[in-house]
Design a protein around this motif. Structure first.
Motif, short mmCIF file in Angstrom:
data_model
loop_
_atom_site.label_atom_id
_atom_site.label_comp_id
_atom_site.label_asym_id
_atom_site.label_seq_id
_atom_site.Cartn_x
_atom_site.Cartn_y
_atom_site.Cartn_z
N LEU A 63 8.60 -1.81 -5.30
CA LEU A 63 9.13 -0.95 -4.75
C LEU A 63 8.47 -0.19 -3.75
O LEU A 63 9.02 0.22 -2.67
N ALA A 64 7.13 0.30 -3.97
CA ALA A 64 6.22 0.61 -3.11
C ALA A 64 6.21 0.09 -1.78
O ALA A 64 6.24 0.60 -0.41
N VAL A 65 5.95 -1.14 -2.01
CA VAL A 65 5.98 -2.14 -0.46
C VAL A 65 7.38 -2.16 0.07
O VAL A 65 7.50 -2.06 1.46
N LEU A 66 8.50 -2.16 -0.43
CA LEU A 66 9.71 -1.88 0.22
C LEU A 66 9.98 -0.56 1.00
O LEU A 66 10.36 -0.65 1.87
N ALA A 67 9.19 0.30 0.13
CA ALA A 67 9.29 1.72 0.98
C ALA A 67 8.51 1.68 2.20
O ALA A 67 8.84 2.20 3.29
N LEU A 68 7.52 1.10 2.22
CA LEU A 68 6.54 1.24 3.19
C LEU A 68 7.16 0.16 4.08
O LEU A 68 6.67 0.33 5.48
N ASN A 69 7.87 -1.00 4.03
CA ASN A 69 8.43 -1.70 4.88
C ASN A 69 9.08 -1.13 5.81
O ASN A 69 9.64 -1.42 7.02
N ILE A 70 10.11 -0.08 5.28
CA ILE A 70 10.98 0.40 6.42
C ILE A 70 10.33 1.28 7.39
O ILE A 70 10.70 1.75 8.22
N GLN A 71 9.20 1.63 6.99
CA GLN A 71 8.51 2.71 7.82
C GLN A 71 7.53 1.65 8.71
O GLN A 71 7.50 1.78 10.26
N TRP A 72 6.83 0.69 8.26
CA TRP A 72 5.95 0.06 9.26
C TRP A 72 6.40 -1.49 9.40
O TRP A 72 6.48 -1.80 10.64
N GLY A 73 7.25 -2.08 8.61
CA GLY A 73 7.59 -3.24 8.90
C GLY A 73 8.82 -3.26 9.83
O GLY A 73 8.75 -4.00 10.95
N TYR A 74 9.72 -2.17 9.66
CA TYR A 74 10.84 -1.98 10.69
C TYR A 74 10.68 -1.12 11.81
O TYR A 74 10.89 -1.52 12.76
N ALA A 75 10.13 0.08 11.54
CA ALA A 75 9.97 1.10 12.64
C ALA A 75 8.65 1.01 13.13
O ALA A 75 8.19 1.86 14.24
N GLY A 76 7.47 0.18 12.79
CA GLY A 76 6.18 0.32 13.25
C GLY A 76 5.48 1.60 12.98
O GLY A 76 4.62 2.02 13.84
N LEU A 77 5.88 2.43 12.09
CA LEU A 77 5.03 3.80 11.72
C LEU A 77 4.07 3.19 10.84
O LEU A 77 4.23 3.06 9.71
N PHE A 78 2.76 3.55 11.38
CA PHE A 78 1.54 3.00 10.39
C PHE A 78 1.36 4.22 9.64
O PHE A 78 0.45 5.10 9.92
N ASN A 79 1.83 4.23 8.42
CA ASN A 79 1.62 5.40 7.46
C ASN A 79 0.70 4.90 6.53
O ASN A 79 1.01 4.08 5.55
N ILE A 80 -0.62 5.27 6.69
CA ILE A 80 -1.34 5.07 5.44
C ILE A 80 -1.69 6.25 4.56
O ILE A 80 -2.60 6.48 3.63
N GLY A 81 -0.75 6.90 4.21
CA GLY A 81 -0.52 8.04 3.28
C GLY A 81 0.10 8.00 2.25
O GLY A 81 0.66 8.96 1.42
N VAL A 82 0.75 6.63 1.88
CA VAL A 82 1.58 6.35 0.96
C VAL A 82 1.29 6.82 -0.53
O VAL A 82 2.00 7.49 -1.21
N ALA A 83 0.10 6.79 -0.90
CA ALA A 83 -0.44 7.66 -2.11
C ALA A 83 0.06 8.74 -2.22
O ALA A 83 0.25 9.23 -3.47
N GLY A 84 -0.54 9.63 -1.29
CA GLY A 84 0.14 11.27 -1.24
C GLY A 84 1.43 11.35 -1.57
O GLY A 84 1.76 12.16 -2.52
N PHE A 85 2.56 10.57 -0.84
CA PHE A 85 3.68 10.80 -1.22
C PHE A 85 4.15 10.35 -2.64
O PHE A 85 5.21 10.96 -3.06
N MET A 86 3.72 9.31 -3.12
CA MET A 86 3.91 8.87 -4.68
C MET A 86 3.52 10.14 -5.37
O MET A 86 3.97 10.33 -6.31
#
Lengths: 441, 299, 404
Positions: A63-86
């Motif tokens: 689930l978490a990886v899918l969420a990151l994928n839309i940001q990084w994998g698709y749009a190229g947005l390098f978000n290393i703050g995933v833990a904070g949003f979780m």
């Protein structure tokens, strides 16, 4: 064509559809952990527990990886703050749906409202915090997002707000697990009378020696898999559409996308918001309820984000199926398997040595004694596995940056772009550009 | 009344407009006359640049450039190195914000608008080094371009009823894409990754993709740079075809003087940030100042 | 002669630069609060939504403020040293090295292990005597009977090991040298194995690889030295004096002296050598750095040597100031170091030093205003400062200032 080639061809065709890949992987994981449990001498109920545990972890990582994928994998947005949003998602649900009489007090809202609130909160924080930052280039965005994640964690951890958040010891007053509400008349007590739904289920479980808690957790895990499927379908539709197409273009060359009339900032904001909302959902399902419920700041350190990143890179960024595969493989093979393997090896070879430190483990090698080293490594498998993750990450980035599935032609369109789908006649166009060979009707 | 074929660009022009022919006005003459004439022109003249200035720190790259581009024409913008052509180009397309001056597209002020807004108005540009999206297929690149795609909204792509509408639009776009690829004779490459294309094929794709936005005017940034003669001919052929069939207006920035002189009916020469001269190729060739500018003299 | 109308000019400036005006107003507010605290004035408590923000002003002794400033300078020098290394790798190798914090940890552990061994065995002299004795038979074995393993792994109690700059200065100096040397060796080895096969890769791929390196180094340290945090230095008989009411001990003085010496050394390198001139030119003009393409192996090696060396020293010195050391010590500083680098402008060595001091001071002096429960927000304050700078002045406060 030899028989081997035939067999290969058949296998490739059978495994081609993504659903088969995912199912095969889960089946493989279940078999592997069944075997682990068996080797460790577990009885069936405990094997079920083990398999359930690894399935749950695989699902929430996916689930978490899918969420990151839309940001990084698709749009190229390098978000290393995933833990904070979780964290925002998990804390919000706890604060909204926790009982008002507990410590710290919650608002006592019904769980569905709380979950919605948590997802919205994560989305909102994502928007507010990152909106100006999305204009920055990738490595600056990375630094900003990890700083935001730490600010969030420190805020939740701070004694200043401990009355509201629980401070360093976390939010103890968690909402009731929804499965318990379904199966038990008194959700707070596992030994209370079952509901009409719970009665046959618990009875069946009792016959096989399965404890009630295991039943509750297993059903929760099944629910998580359903959520995973839903999110996957949502993201497949989102990705295979003009929206997803523009995101891919932005990732590769934002200027080109802009020159074609796309308001790239708007797309980035929407992709980021969607990703953050889903990260909140992942945090909720993982930490606010269920078998691993624990809303404590120490759970949301940047390390969590890095694990999710590693999982994404394993699976291949840009692919939703890859995200599920990466998340599940990371959770099962890199996280849960090593300790089990270590115990099995330790038992099999009767390695009882337990040196206190590395030097004491290495020194006997001079005398030809390998046991202390083996014992040391097995006992410190937890630490070793992180070293292994680091090495794996480096190898992946160096040699196989496209991930497990390799470079796949996953075109972002709502229709198939894989075949020549031209019709014989030209459609109604007053200014048809075609010339030569097309009949005009 | 100028002799122009009807096309979509002229569709909203009122019938009784008497647009002055820019070629009867002497360029370089009293600017105010040109300005007056321009003010009288409604949406007919696609591009009008007035007094454009752009400073970078202490350097003035463009110093008061004024010119206009006629509907349906193939106009060339030339000048020696450092003349300010690229900067002018970038100011028109919104990459830079001009320090002073205005840019009007189809009568509307687009000065300082952002690149995507300008592209949406129908003024589309290509790049000197083709910016193809290597990791997307040729067909994907093509389908990226058109505007007004309803599927660019998340809800419309996801919700069941609305998605079928998007699928319908995608099917149409796919047909359009195939047609345009055929027009440029690269349809056999539709499923290739754009990254695998040769340099010439990329140029064709660049043009084809820009065309998918259904522009009114195209700005081509050195489209013939590093292009072999066969491809050059093909490109020119397609450009002429587009002018005839779609009444598209083209403004080319180019280094290759001969090419411009042979193909464009209107040429604008820039030097040291200003418009040195504009007119037919013959007129430009005869202008001594232009020759001197290219040979490195000061004007 | 024009008469300047200060209020009018001020308003005009504020309208033209709203961001700067807001920052200036906020800074003025903080300064007023500080003055109020020093004087002892306090204006009623401010309570918002049940959270007590405390009164405006209050009470604070000058000695406390002086203490904060000193703490800020000390940590700022450490961060500054580490920032130089990060800034160098960021600008010359073109990626944000997320393993940088763990280089600090590695330097700290290796250096202090050496110090422990020497100090615990009684000093350099006994070691030399014993070495001579075992090789040649002359003299005597004078090493005291201690647990060598426990020393190397930093598990001996601090009092027993006696790692203290007053009691065993040679040990400390030796430790510093080992810290610098080992960090350099480690950085070069990692470059060869991890980054050299990726020369020319884009910044993001290198960043991700550096995350892998970070994991590897951090948990290797944990494997060797154990998970627990420990007190390393001993304060036995450590000289100290008081300045403006602040207690300053010999360890902190050593730190400041060494750090300043290293920075002066960098300054000399930059101003007097050819290499230094090239580095300044590249820092002043990042386009030049980009145009000259992928740097040569020699430049890369020099970058790592200088950067890692200073970072190792920073790790070693850090323990002098905070006594405690764990396997996440360096990692926890990483964001602050990034903040300092960004503030100073990437590639600028002077900027890194200045940025380090600013961040160090900000992280400690902010305690003046963030008291009690809010003291946990000192780091977030520094992060927020960094984010604001990235958004509004990404070239850094000192970026764009020519030093060549």
């Amino acid at each position: 064509m030899s028989a081997v080639d035939d067999a290969r061809g058949v296998l490739e065709r059978v495994f081609a559809p993504d659903a088969v890949k995912v199912f095969a992987m889960f089946a493989g994981i279940w078999l592997l952990f069944y075997w682990f449990g068996d080797q460790l001498g577990y009885t069936n109920p405990f094997i079920l527990s083990l398999v359930r545990r690894v399935t749950f972890l695989s699902a929430v990582y996916a689930l978490a990886v899918l969420a990151l994928n839309i940001q990084w994998g698709y749009a190229g947005l390098f978000n290393i703050g995933v833990a904070g949003f979780m964290a925002v998602g998990a804390y919000s649900v706890a604060m909204l749906s926790g009982s008002p009489s507990g410590t710290p007090p919650g608002l006592g809202l019904p769980l569905p409202l709380g979950i919605l609130g948590g997802v919205l909160a994560a989305t909102a924080i994502g928007l507010v915090a990152a909106l100006p930052a999305l204009r920055l280039k990738a490595d600056y965005l990375a630094i900003v997002t990890v700083a935001i994640s730490e600010i969030i964690r420190i805020t939740f951890n701070s004694p200043a707000f401990a009355d509201v958040t629980g401070g360093a010891s976390g939010f103890d007053n968690l909402p009731v697990d929804p499965v318990r509400t379904l199966l038990l008349t008194e959700p707070g007590s596992i030994i209370s009378e079952p509901t009409a739904l719970g009665q046959p289920i618990f009875a069946f479980a009792a016959e096989h020696g399965i404890q009630r808690l295991t039943v509750v957790n297993t059903i929760y895990t099944l629910g998580t898999l359903v959520v995973l499927l839903g999110v996957y379908l949502l993201l497949e539709r989102t990705g295979k559409s003009p929206f997803g197409r523009v995101l891919k273009a932005i990732r590769e060359d934002e200027t080109a996308a802009r020159s074609l009339g796309k308001d790239t900032q708007n797309f980035k904001v929407r992709a980021f918001a969607l990703g953050c909302g889903l990260m909140g959902l992942a945090g909720i399902i993982w930490y606010a309820m269920g078998p691993r419920a624990s809303v404590v700041p120490v759970n949301f350190r940047p390390e969590l984000t890095f694990y999710i990143f590693i999982a994404l890179i394993i699976g291949g960024s840009g692919s939703n199926t890859g995200s599920i595969l990466g998340g599940a493989l990371f959770a099962s093979l890199l996280f849960e398997a090593p300790p089990r393997v270590a115990t099995i090896i330790g038992n099999r070879y009767e390695i009882a040595a337990d040196p206190a430190n590395l030097v004491q483990a290495l020194a006997p090698i001079v005398d030809g004694e390998l046991m202390p080293l083996a014992g040391f490594l097995l006992n410190n498998i937890d630490t070793l596995r992180f070293i292994g993750m680091g090495v794996l990450l480096i190898l992946l980035v160096q040699r196989r940056p496209e991930g497990l599935l390799g470079a796949r032609k996953e075109t972002a369109a709502a229709v198939s772009l894989a075949e020549d789908t031209r019709t014989g006649t030209a459609p109604e166009r007053t200014t048809a550009a075609a010339d030569g060979g097309e009949t005009d009707e | 009344m100028s002799d122009r074929s009807d096309g979509p660009a002229d569709a909203d022009l009122p019938d009784d407009v008497d647009a002055p022919d820019p070629e009867t006005l002497e360029p370089g003459a009293d600017d105010s006359a040109v300005e007056e004439a321009a003010k009288r022109v409604p949406r007919g003249v696609p591009l009008r640049v007035e007094g454009l200035r752009k400073e970078f720190g202490g350097i003035t790259a463009v110093d008061g450039a004024t010119f206009s581009v006629e509907q349906g024409s193939l106009t060339g913008l030339i000048g020696p190195n450092g003349a300010g052509k690229s900067t002018t180009f970038n100011c028109i397309t919104g990459v830079h914000e001009p320090t002073d001056g205005t840019v009007h597209f189809r009568g509307e002020d687009i000065t300082g608008d952002r690149p995507h807004a300008i592209a949406n108005r129908g003024l589309v540009r290509t790049f000197q080094i083709a910016r193809e999206l290597d990791e997307m297929t040729v067909l994907e690149n093509m389908m990226l371009a058109p505007g007004g795609q309803r599927g660019e909204s998340i809800t419309r792509s996801v919700l069941p009823g609305l998605r079928s509408d998007v699928v319908g639009q995608e099917t149409e776009l796919r047909e359009d894409a195939w047609e345009t690829l055929e027009f440029f004779e690269i349809d056999h490459l539709a499923e290739e990754y754009a990254g695998n294309l040769s340099g010439g094929q990329r140029k064709l794709l660049e043009l084809a993709r820009a065309l998918m936005t259904e522009p009114d005017m195209m700005l081509l940034d050195e489209p013939f740079a590093g292009v072999n003669p066969t491809l050059e001919e093909k490109l020119l052929d397609r450009i002429h075809a587009l002018r005839e069939q779609e009444d598209l207006t083209f403004l080319l920035v180019e280094h290759d003087m001969d090419l411009i002189m042979e193909n464009c009916e209107h040429v604008i020469v820039m030097h040291q940030g200003r418009v040195l001269d504009e007119g037919t190729p013959e007129k430009i060739k005869a202008n001594e100042e232009v020759i001197e500018a290219y040979l490195g003299g000061e004007v | 002669m024009e008469r300047t109308n200060l209020p009018e000019d001020g308003v005009r400036y504020a309208r033209a630069n709203p961001g700067a005006a807001v920052v200036a107003a906020f800074a003025a507010l903080l300064l007023l609060d500080l003055l109020a605290k020093l004087v002892g004035v306090s204006l009623g408590p401010l309570t918002v939504a049940g959270i007590d923000f405390g009164p405006f002003g209050g009470e604070m002794a000058l000695t406390r403020v002086a203490g904060y400033i000193w703490d800020g300078v000390v940590i700022g020098l450490v961060i500054g040293l580490a920032s130089i290394g990060l800034s160098l790798t960021y600008s010359i190798l073109n990626f944000a090295n997320f393993a940088h914090g763990d280089y600090i940890t590695a330097g700290a552990f290796s250096g202090w292990a050496a110090t422990y061994v020497v100090a615990g065995l009684g000093g350099l002299l006994p070691i030399l005597e014993t070495a001579v004795n075992s090789l040649t038979g002359i003299g005597q074995r004078s090493i005291t009977d201690t647990d060598l393993v426990s020393l190397v792994l930093l598990q001996t109690p601090p009092a027993t090991a006696g790692a203290n700059v007053w009691l065993s200065p040679v040990a400390v100096v030796l430790g510093l040298v080992v810290a610098v040397g080992l960090t350099i060796a480690m950085a070069l080895a990692l470059d060869r194995v991890v980054y050299k096969p990726m020369r020319g890769a884009d910044g993001i791929s290198l960043l991700i690889a550096s995350i892998g390196v970070a994991f590897g180094v951090r948990y290797l340290v944990a494997l060797v030295f154990g998970n627990s945090r420990r007190i390393v230095t001993s304060t036995e008989k450590l000289p100290e004096f008081t300045l403006l009411g602040t207690r300053i001990n010999a360890h902190e003085v050593t730190l400041v002296v060494v750090a300043v010496a290293l920075m002066v050394g960098m300054h000399v390198l930059l101003q007097r050598t050819k290499l230094g001139k090239a580095m300044r030119a590249m820092a002043d003009n990042r386009d030049l750095a980009r145009v000259t393409g992928i740097p040569t192996e020699r430049v890369i090696r020099t970058t790592w040597i200088l950067g890692a060396g200073l970072t190792g020293a920073a790790g070693f010195l850090l323990v002098l100031s905070q006594s405690g050391l764990g396997f996440t010590t360096g990692w926890r500083l990483l964001l602050l170091i990034f903040a300092a680098v960004i503030m100073g402008g990437i590639g600028s060595i002077y900027g890194a030093i200045a940025g380090g001091l600013v961040i160090g001071l900000a992280s400690r002096v902010s305690l003046v205003w963030l008291q009690g429960d809010f003291s946990s927000f000192t780091d977030p304050a520094a992060f927020a400062l960094m984010i604001l700078i990235l958004l509004f002045r990404p070239s850094g406060i000192f970026g764009g200032v020519k030093t060549a």
